[in-house]
Design a protein around this motif. Structure first.
Motif, PDB file in Angstrom:
ATOM      1  N   ASP A  20       0.806  -1.215   0.000  1.00  0.00           N
ATOM      2  CA  ASP A  20       0.000   0.000   0.000  1.00  0.00           C
ATOM      3  C   ASP A  20       0.842   1.269   0.000  1.00  0.00           C
ATOM      4  O   ASP A  20       0.285   2.367  -0.062  1.00  0.00           O
ATOM      5  N   ARG A  21       2.158   1.107   0.090  1.00  0.00           N
ATOM      6  CA  ARG A  21       3.058   2.274   0.071  1.00  0.00           C
ATOM      7  C   ARG A  21       4.085   2.072  -1.040  1.00  0.00           C
ATOM      8  O   ARG A  21       5.166   1.525  -0.822  1.00  0.00           O
ATOM      9  N   PRO A  22       3.745   2.498  -2.240  1.00  0.00           N
ATOM     10  CA  PRO A  22       4.595   2.237  -3.403  1.00  0.00           C
ATOM     11  C   PRO A  22       6.038   2.706  -3.239  1.00  0.00           C
ATOM     12  O   PRO A  22       6.953   2.099  -3.798  1.00  0.00           O
ATOM     13  N   GLU A  23       6.243   3.751  -2.441  1.00  0.00           N
ATOM     14  CA  GLU A  23       7.600   4.273  -2.274  1.00  0.00           C
ATOM     15  C   GLU A  23       8.528   3.285  -1.582  1.00  0.00           C
ATOM     16  O   GLU A  23       9.765   3.415  -1.666  1.00  0.00           O
ATOM     17  N   THR A  24       7.969   2.286  -0.900  1.00  0.00           N
ATOM     18  CA  THR A  24       8.816   1.299  -0.222  1.00  0.00           C
ATOM     19  C   THR A  24       9.217   0.143  -1.137  1.00  0.00           C
ATOM     20  O   THR A  24      10.126  -0.622  -0.798  1.00  0.00           O
ATOM     21  N   LEU A  25       8.561   0.007  -2.270  1.00  0.00           N
ATOM     22  CA  LEU A  25       8.699  -1.223  -3.040  1.00  0.00           C
ATOM     23  C   LEU A  25       9.936  -1.277  -3.936  1.00  0.00           C
ATOM     24  O   LEU A  25      10.705  -2.241  -3.882  1.00  0.00           O
ATOM     25  N   ALA A  26      10.132  -0.265  -4.777  1.00  0.00           N
ATOM     26  CA  ALA A  26      11.279  -0.310  -5.687  1.00  0.00           C
ATOM     27  C   ALA A  26      12.602  -0.405  -4.927  1.00  0.00           C
ATOM     28  O   ALA A  26      13.480  -1.204  -5.303  1.00  0.00           O
ATOM     29  N   PRO A  27      12.808   0.364  -3.840  1.00  0.00           N
ATOM     30  CA  PRO A  27      14.046   0.188  -3.071  1.00  0.00           C
ATOM     31  C   PRO A  27      14.190  -1.227  -2.506  1.00  0.00           C
ATOM     32  O   PRO A  27      15.296  -1.773  -2.455  1.00  0.00           O
ATOM     33  N   ALA A  28      13.079  -1.819  -2.091  1.00  0.00           N
ATOM     34  CA  ALA A  28      13.128  -3.175  -1.534  1.00  0.00           C
ATOM     35  C   ALA A  28      13.519  -4.189  -2.596  1.00  0.00           C
ATOM     36  O   ALA A  28      14.157  -5.206  -2.296  1.00  0.00           O
ATOM     37  N   PHE A  29      13.128  -3.943  -3.851  1.00  0.00           N
ATOM     38  CA  PHE A  29      13.375  -4.892  -4.924  1.00  0.00           C
ATOM     39  C   PHE A  29      14.707  -4.668  -5.643  1.00  0.00           C
ATOM     40  O   PHE A  29      15.077  -5.461  -6.514  1.00  0.00           O
ATOM     41  N   ALA A  30      15.432  -3.626  -5.279  1.00  0.00           N
ATOM     42  CA  ALA A  30      16.695  -3.318  -5.956  1.00  0.00           C
ATOM     43  C   ALA A  30      17.659  -4.502  -5.870  1.00  0.00           C
ATOM     44  O   ALA A  30      17.840  -5.098  -4.813  1.00  0.00           O
ATOM     45  N   GLY A  31      18.262  -4.856  -6.989  1.00  0.00           N
ATOM     46  CA  GLY A  31      19.227  -5.946  -7.028  1.00  0.00           C
ATOM     47  C   GLY A  31      18.617  -7.326  -7.066  1.00  0.00           C
ATOM     48  O   GLY A  31      19.335  -8.328  -6.963  1.00  0.00           O
ATOM     49  N   THR A  32      17.302  -7.412  -7.236  1.00  0.00           N
ATOM     50  CA  THR A  32      16.616  -8.708  -7.220  1.00  0.00           C
ATOM     51  C   THR A  32      16.699  -9.396  -8.575  1.00  0.00           C
ATOM     52  O   THR A  32      16.363  -8.807  -9.604  1.00  0.00           O
ATOM     53  N   ASP A  33      17.137 -10.642  -8.554  1.00  0.00           N
ATOM     54  CA  ASP A  33      17.137 -11.453  -9.773  1.00  0.00           C
ATOM     55  C   ASP A  33      15.799 -12.162  -9.953  1.00  0.00           C
ATOM     56  O   ASP A  33      15.221 -12.166 -11.039  1.00  0.00           O
ATOM     57  N   GLN A  34      15.317 -12.809  -8.861  1.00  0.00           N
ATOM     58  CA  GLN A  34      14.021 -13.482  -8.893  1.00  0.00           C
ATOM     59  C   GLN A  34      13.164 -12.928  -7.755  1.00  0.00           C
ATOM     60  O   GLN A  34      13.576 -12.957  -6.597  1.00  0.00           O
ATOM     61  N   LEU A  35      11.978 -12.442  -8.116  1.00  0.00           N
ATOM     62  CA  LEU A  35      11.041 -11.899  -7.132  1.00  0.00           C
ATOM     63  C   LEU A  35       9.859 -12.836  -7.010  1.00  0.00           C
ATOM     64  O   LEU A  35       9.139 -13.069  -7.982  1.00  0.00           O
ATOM     65  N   LEU A  36       9.651 -13.401  -5.812  1.00  0.00           N
ATOM     66  CA  LEU A  36       8.432 -14.155  -5.561  1.00  0.00           C
ATOM     67  C   LEU A  36       7.387 -13.167  -5.074  1.00  0.00           C
ATOM     68  O   LEU A  36       7.475 -12.643  -3.964  1.00  0.00           O
ATOM     69  N   PHE A  37       6.406 -12.908  -5.911  1.00  0.00           N
ATOM     70  CA  PHE A  37       5.339 -11.970  -5.623  1.00  0.00           C
ATOM     71  C   PHE A  37       4.147 -12.769  -5.118  1.00  0.00           C
ATOM     72  O   PHE A  37       3.401 -13.351  -5.899  1.00  0.00           O
TER      73      PHE A  37
END
Length: 279
Positions: A52-69
């Motif tokens: 619910d807070r988009p500003e937290t997401l891209a930084p959290a995903f930085a450097g991710t090769d595989q993201l389990l959503f």
């Protein structure tokens, strides 16, 4: 780097544990969670990621090769995750969708899951879709109530559900994260489908207490659930899912789950036995 969203949830915790058991170094696993303090026991890197807070997401995903959503509650949340994954140049999205998402009569599938799949495809980020069937825990988690009333209520008719345990779906997710085939869609369900009457009979057989299944029309089932205090909109979702079960929308015979985890899936009998030990 493998990033697992909603990692403090039931499924997310099992996926993290499975990855560690498979020998993935803790430093190569990120738990992306809404409340980091609840993830301290996971033994991996933890970052804040609130759907619910988009500003937290891209930084959290930085450097991710595989993201389990791991799916959330709303399409808006899902779009936030997809947009952030694209902005963070995530290498692959593995999304936990639902059975027959494109064709299902179940609103949850044809609405949220199908539209999220479409958003992921449109994003251009490589993907794998894990169309997870119903959890056995959806039923065994209510076993105290079933034993107390002697009745399983529903609107599923004689439909068969290919349910499996959360640990089975977690193992499939871990397997895909470690050896992904981008562009793949897996229809995931248990090896042995069952009806609600068969489930009631199994609970009765193992517990020694009479438990029967009582089938209701969809609308009446929704009203009954609302009478138990379940919010009316969610009661309608549950009743609609039972109707979908009745027409085969939760029956899966692909064998994908068995193949991905390399073993038979958890049986209804074993799940009931485990639940009765703690009932």
């Amino acid at each position: 780097m493998i990033t697992v969203t909603a990692a403090t949830g039931h499924l997310g915790r099992l996926v993290v544990a499975d990855l560690l058991e498979r020998g993935v170094p803790a430093g190569e696993i990120t738990a992306a969670v809404r409340t980091p303090s609840k993830a301290a026991d996971l033994g991996v890197r933890v970052v804040e990621a609130d759907y619910d807070r988009p500003e937290t997401l891209a930084p959290a995903f930085a450097g991710t090769d595989q993201l389990l959503f791991i799916s959330g509650d709303t399409l808006e949340q899902h779009q936030n995750v997809v947009d952030a994954a694209r902005a963070a140049n995530v290498g692959l999205i593995v999304y936990t969708s639902g059975p027959k998402a494109e064709t299902s009569s179940i609103t949850l599938m044809s609405g949220k899951h199908a539209r999220t799949e479409q958003a992921i495809v449109a994003s251009g980020v490589p993907y794998v879709f894990l169309r997870n069937g119903w959890y056995l825990e959806n039923y065994t988690g209510q076993i105290d109530q079933f034993l107390g009333t002697g009745v399983v209520l529903g609107a599923a008719g004689d439909g068969r559900v290919s349910a499996a345990a959360r640990v089975d779906f977690a193992a499939a997710a871990a397997a895909v994260l470690l050896a992904p085939e981008p562009g793949s869609t897996y229809e995931l369900g248990g090896d042995q489908a069952f009806t609600m009457s068969e489930m009631a009979a199994e609970i009765s057989r193992q517990s020694g207490k009479p438990v029967v299944y009582r089938d209701l029309p969809e609308a009446e089932y929704a009203q009954t659930l609302a009478g138990f205090g379940i919010p009316a909109p969610f009661a309608e979702v549950l009743a609609n899912a039972d109707h979908g079960l009745s027409v085969g929308d939760l029956f899966v015979d692909s064998g994908d789950l068995h193949r991905l985890i390399g073993r038979p899936t958890t049986t209804l009998a074993d799940a009931v036995a485990a639940a009765l030990k703690t009932a």
